[in-house]
Design a protein around this motif. Structure first.
Motif, PDB file in Angstrom:
ATOM      1  N   ALA A 197       0.812  -1.227   0.000  1.00 50.09           N
ATOM      2  CA  ALA A 197       0.000   0.000   0.000  1.00 50.09           C
ATOM      3  C   ALA A 197       0.844   1.276   0.000  1.00 50.09           C
ATOM      4  N   SER A 198       1.949   1.269   0.711  1.00 48.17           N
ATOM      5  CA  SER A 198       2.752   2.494   0.817  1.00 48.17           C
ATOM      6  C   SER A 198       3.367   2.904  -0.514  1.00 48.17           C
ATOM      7  N   GLU A 199       3.495   1.942  -1.441  1.00 49.23           N
ATOM      8  CA  GLU A 199       4.113   2.233  -2.732  1.00 49.23           C
ATOM      9  C   GLU A 199       3.101   2.657  -3.784  1.00 49.23           C
ATOM     10  N   MET A 200       1.831   2.542  -3.470  1.00 46.88           N
ATOM     11  CA  MET A 200       0.799   2.835  -4.470  1.00 46.88           C
ATOM     12  C   MET A 200      -0.078   3.989  -4.013  1.00 46.88           C
ATOM     13  N   ASN A 201      -0.085   5.052  -4.832  1.00 47.18           N
ATOM     14  CA  ASN A 201      -0.874   6.228  -4.497  1.00 47.18           C
ATOM     15  C   ASN A 201      -1.744   6.731  -5.643  1.00 47.18           C
ATOM     16  N   ASP A 202      -1.539   6.185  -6.834  1.00 51.48           N
ATOM     17  CA  ASP A 202      -2.343   6.588  -7.988  1.00 51.48           C
ATOM     18  C   ASP A 202      -2.274   5.476  -9.026  1.00 51.48           C
ATOM     19  N   ILE A 203      -3.080   5.603 -10.076  1.00 51.80           N
ATOM     20  CA  ILE A 203      -3.159   4.541 -11.079  1.00 51.80           C
ATOM     21  C   ILE A 203      -1.831   4.366 -11.808  1.00 51.80           C
ATOM     22  N   SER A 204      -1.037   5.420 -11.904  1.00 46.24           N
ATOM     23  CA  SER A 204       0.270   5.312 -12.555  1.00 46.24           C
ATOM     24  C   SER A 204       1.193   4.366 -11.793  1.00 46.24           C
ATOM     25  N   ASP A 205       1.034   4.274 -10.478  1.00 48.21           N
ATOM     26  CA  ASP A 205       1.842   3.355  -9.683  1.00 48.21           C
ATOM     27  C   ASP A 205       1.473   1.907  -9.979  1.00 48.21           C
ATOM     28  N   VAL A 206       0.200   1.655 -10.254  1.00 51.50           N
ATOM     29  CA  VAL A 206      -0.224   0.302 -10.616  1.00 51.50           C
ATOM     30  C   VAL A 206       0.403  -0.096 -11.947  1.00 51.50           C
ATOM     31  N   LYS A 207       0.398   0.818 -12.908  1.00 53.17           N
ATOM     32  CA  LYS A 207       1.004   0.551 -14.212  1.00 53.17           C
ATOM     33  C   LYS A 207       2.497   0.253 -14.059  1.00 53.17           C
ATOM     34  N   ARG A 208       3.146   0.979 -13.160  1.00 50.88           N
ATOM     35  CA  ARG A 208       4.592   0.832 -12.992  1.00 50.88           C
ATOM     36  C   ARG A 208       4.963  -0.423 -12.219  1.00 50.88           C
ATOM     37  N   LYS A 256      -9.049   6.010 -15.336  1.00 51.71           N
ATOM     38  CA  LYS A 256      -8.910   7.388 -14.867  1.00 51.71           C
ATOM     39  C   LYS A 256      -8.186   7.390 -13.523  1.00 51.71           C
ATOM     40  N   ASP A 257      -7.634   8.532 -13.156  1.00 53.76           N
ATOM     41  CA  ASP A 257      -6.749   8.587 -11.995  1.00 53.76           C
ATOM     42  C   ASP A 257      -7.508   8.668 -10.665  1.00 53.76           C
ATOM     43  N   LYS A 258      -6.743   8.753  -9.604  1.00 57.00           N
ATOM     44  CA  LYS A 258      -7.283   8.744  -8.238  1.00 57.00           C
ATOM     45  C   LYS A 258      -8.294   9.861  -8.019  1.00 57.00           C
ATOM     46  N   ASN A 259      -7.953  11.085  -8.414  1.00 53.88           N
ATOM     47  CA  ASN A 259      -8.850  12.215  -8.155  1.00 53.88           C
ATOM     48  C   ASN A 259     -10.177  12.049  -8.882  1.00 53.88           C
ATOM     49  N   PHE A 260     -10.117  11.572 -10.114  1.00 49.96           N
ATOM     50  CA  PHE A 260     -11.353  11.327 -10.864  1.00 49.96           C
ATOM     51  C   PHE A 260     -12.184  10.267 -10.155  1.00 49.96           C
ATOM     52  N   ALA A 261     -11.515   9.211  -9.690  1.00 50.89           N
ATOM     53  CA  ALA A 261     -12.211   8.119  -9.005  1.00 50.89           C
ATOM     54  C   ALA A 261     -12.902   8.605  -7.740  1.00 50.89           C
ATOM     55  N   ILE A 262     -12.221   9.425  -6.964  1.00 53.41           N
ATOM     56  CA  ILE A 262     -12.811   9.939  -5.725  1.00 53.41           C
ATOM     57  C   ILE A 262     -14.019  10.817  -6.032  1.00 53.41           C
ATOM     58  N   ASP A 263     -13.943  11.591  -7.101  1.00 51.04           N
ATOM     59  CA  ASP A 263     -15.097  12.391  -7.528  1.00 51.04           C
ATOM     60  C   ASP A 263     -16.297  11.495  -7.827  1.00 51.04           C
ATOM     61  N   VAL A 264     -16.056  10.391  -8.544  1.00 49.25           N
ATOM     62  CA  VAL A 264     -17.141   9.474  -8.886  1.00 49.25           C
ATOM     63  C   VAL A 264     -17.741   8.869  -7.619  1.00 49.25           C
ATOM     64  N   ILE A 265     -16.886   8.427  -6.700  1.00 55.29           N
ATOM     65  CA  ILE A 265     -17.368   7.819  -5.454  1.00 55.29           C
ATOM     66  C   ILE A 265     -18.219   8.814  -4.667  1.00 55.29           C
ATOM     67  N   LYS A 266     -17.761  10.050  -4.577  1.00 54.91           N
ATOM     68  CA  LYS A 266     -18.519  11.060  -3.844  1.00 54.91           C
ATOM     69  C   LYS A 266     -19.858  11.348  -4.524  1.00 54.91           C
ATOM     70  N   SER A 267     -19.874  11.294  -5.826  1.00 53.55           N
ATOM     71  CA  SER A 267     -21.129  11.481  -6.550  1.00 53.55           C
ATOM     72  C   SER A 267     -22.116  10.359  -6.218  1.00 53.55           C
ATOM     73  N   THR A 268     -21.631   9.103  -6.205  1.00 59.60           N
ATOM     74  CA  THR A 268     -22.520   7.987  -5.880  1.00 59.60           C
ATOM     75  C   THR A 268     -22.956   8.031  -4.420  1.00 59.60           C
ATOM     76  N   HIS A 269     -22.145   8.627  -3.566  1.00 55.73           N
ATOM     77  CA  HIS A 269     -22.556   8.817  -2.168  1.00 55.73           C
ATOM     78  C   HIS A 269     -23.696   9.827  -2.089  1.00 55.73           C
ATOM     79  N   SER A 270     -23.649  10.855  -2.923  1.00 56.11           N
ATOM     80  CA  SER A 270     -24.732  11.837  -2.969  1.00 56.11           C
ATOM     81  C   SER A 270     -26.020  11.196  -3.463  1.00 56.11           C
ATOM     82  N   PHE A 271     -25.901  10.306  -4.449  1.00 55.33           N
ATOM     83  CA  PHE A 271     -27.083   9.587  -4.918  1.00 55.33           C
ATOM     84  C   PHE A 271     -27.660   8.729  -3.792  1.00 55.33           C
ATOM     85  N   TRP A 272     -26.787   8.074  -3.042  1.00 51.67           N
ATOM     86  CA  TRP A 272     -27.253   7.242  -1.915  1.00 51.67           C
ATOM     87  C   TRP A 272     -27.952   8.094  -0.863  1.00 51.67           C
ATOM     88  N   LYS A 273     -27.403   9.259  -0.560  1.00 56.06           N
ATOM     89  CA  LYS A 273     -28.032  10.128   0.440  1.00 56.06           C
ATOM     90  C   LYS A 273     -29.431  10.540  -0.002  1.00 56.06           C
TER      91      LYS A 273
END
Length: 324
Positions: free
Chosen positions: A200-211, A245-262
Motif C-alpha cells: 500500500a505504501s508504494e501505491m498512491n495513484d493509477i500510474s503506480d499500478v502501471k509501474r 482514470k486517476d485517483k482524483n477522478f475516481a474519488i469524484d465518482v465515489i462522492k457522486s454515488t454517495h450523494s445519490f445514496w443520500k
C-alpha cells in the motif's frame, strides 16, 4: 449514527455532479475505528445461504446503508465490503432488495451463478466488493458514459497481495477507476488497495499500478470485457477508450454515488425494489428505520448455518474463445 442524515429535508439540495462534490470545502470528520462481524445462515454453496453483518455491539446492520462510506475522510480512505475473495468463482453480492442486505449468491434461471474461467483467468483476479453508502442511480445518465447507473453500490477491485475473506470490511486507498458499460448501464470499477497491505505504501495513484504491476490493468479490462461471454452475452464495452482514470477522478465518482445514496436514504429518490431499511441511519419515525426486534426476526427466519454443499465440478473448467 442517526444524526448523519439530520440534513435530510424535503426538497433539500443534493449534489449530483462529480466535480462540485469533491471541491466543496467543509469540515471533514476524523478517522473512524469500527469493527464488524458476520453471521452465516443457511447452507454454504446453496440457494439458502446468507451472510448477515453485525457491528461491534452485536447489532445487526445493513452493509449497504449502515457501514460508513469513510474510514478516514480527511485522507480519503474508504470502507470496502468484500463480497468475493480473489481466485473464487461464486458471484456473491450484497442483496440490495433483501431486508438487512445480506451477502448472497446471485441466481440465474434458478441456479447459483459462478463466473466462468475465461482463459487465462481463474475466478475473480482481485478481491471484489463494494463501497457502502454509495449507489449508482438508474435514473441518472452519466455525462461521460452516456448511460444510467446500474442500481447497485459502486464496485471495487482490491489489488493487494493478500486474499481477503467473504464479508470482511477493510479500509482501502483509492488508486483509479474504470468506466465499464454493462448491457447499456454504467458500472464503475474502482481500483483500490487495502491500507494494511504490504504494497500500500508504494501505491498512491493509477500510474503506480502501471509501474509496479505491469500488465495487471490490461488483464483487468480483458476480464471485465469477456467474463459474460460464456453465458451467451456480448463483450462489455468501456468509456474513455478503455483508459483507467486517476485517483482524483475516481474519488469524484465515489462522492457522486454517495450523494445519490443520500438522496435515496432521505427519500428524495424513488427506491423501487431496493430495501433501504437500516438499523443505524434513519430516524425512528422513518419507514426506513429497522428496529432491533425486526432485524433479529429477519435473521432468525433463515435456517442456521448447515453443511456446505459441493461446488459443481464444471466451475473449474477453462473457457476458450478467440478474442475479437
Amino acid at each position: 449514527m442517526r444524526n448523519l442524515l439530520s440534513d435530510c429535508q424535503p426538497g433539500a439540495n443534493v449534489l449530483f455532479r462529480r466535480h462540485p462534490s469533491s471541491r466543496t470545502k467543509r469540515q471533514q470528520k476524523p478517522a473512524i475505528n469500527m469493527s464488524f462481524s458476520v453471521e452465516e445462515r443457511g447452507n454454504p454453496n446453496s440457494l439458502s445461504y446468507r451472510l448477515f453483518f453485525k457491528n461491534a455491539e452485536g447489532k445487526y446492520i445493513s452493509p449497504f446503508h449502515d457501514i460508513p462510506i469513510y474510514a478516514d475522510e480527511s485522507q480519503n480512505i474508504f470502507h470496502m465490503v468484500v463480497e468475493v475473495p480473489r481466485w473464487t468463482n461464486a458471484k456473491m453480492e450484497i442483496a440490495t432488495k433483501d431486508l438487512l442486505n445480506p451477502i448472497k449468491q446471485d441466481v440465474k434461471k434458478g441456479k447459483l451463478r459462478y463466473v466462468a474461467n475465461v482463459f487465462p483467468h481463474k475466478g475473480y483476479i482481485w478481491n471484489y466488493g463494494a463501497i457502502p453508502q454509495t449507489w449508482e442511480d438508474p435514473a441518472h445518465k452519466d455525462a461521460d458514459t452516456d448511460c444510467c447507473g446500474d442500481n447497485d453500490p459502486i464496485d471495487v477491485c482490491e489489488i493487494g497481495s493478500q486474499v481477503c475473506s467473504r464479508g470482511e470490511v477493510i479500509k482501502v486507498k483509492v488508486l483509479g477507476i474504470l468506466a465499464m458499460i454493462d448491457e447499456g448501464e454504467t458500472d464503475w470499477k474502482v481500483i483500490a488497495i487495502n491500507v494494511d497491505d504490504p504494497e500500500a505504501s508504494e501505491m498512491n495513484d493509477i500510474s503506480d499500478v502501471k509501474r509496479l504491476k505491469p500488465g495487471f490493468l490490461e488483464a483487468t479490462v480483458d476480464w471485465f470485457r469477456r467474463y459474460k461471454v460464456p453465458d451467451g452475452k456480448p463483450e462489455n464495452r468501456f468509456a474513455f477508450s478503455e483508459e483507467f482514470k486517476d485517483k482524483n477522478f475516481a474519488i469524484d465518482v465515489i462522492k457522486s454515488t454517495h450523494s445519490f445514496w443520500k438522496a435515496l436514504i432521505c427519500q428524495q429518490t424513488k427506491s423501487g425494489e431496493l430495501s433501504c431499511k437500516n438499523t443505524c441511519i434513519s430516524a425512528g419515525d422513518s419507514p426506513y428505520c429497522c428496529s432491533a426486534d425486526e432485524a433479529q426476526a429477519a435473521v432468525c427466519e433463515m435456517c442456521p448455518c448447515g453443511k456446505e454443499e459441493p461446488i459443481p465440478s464444471s466451475v473449474d473448467k477453462w473457457f476458450y474463445y478467440e478474442k475479437k
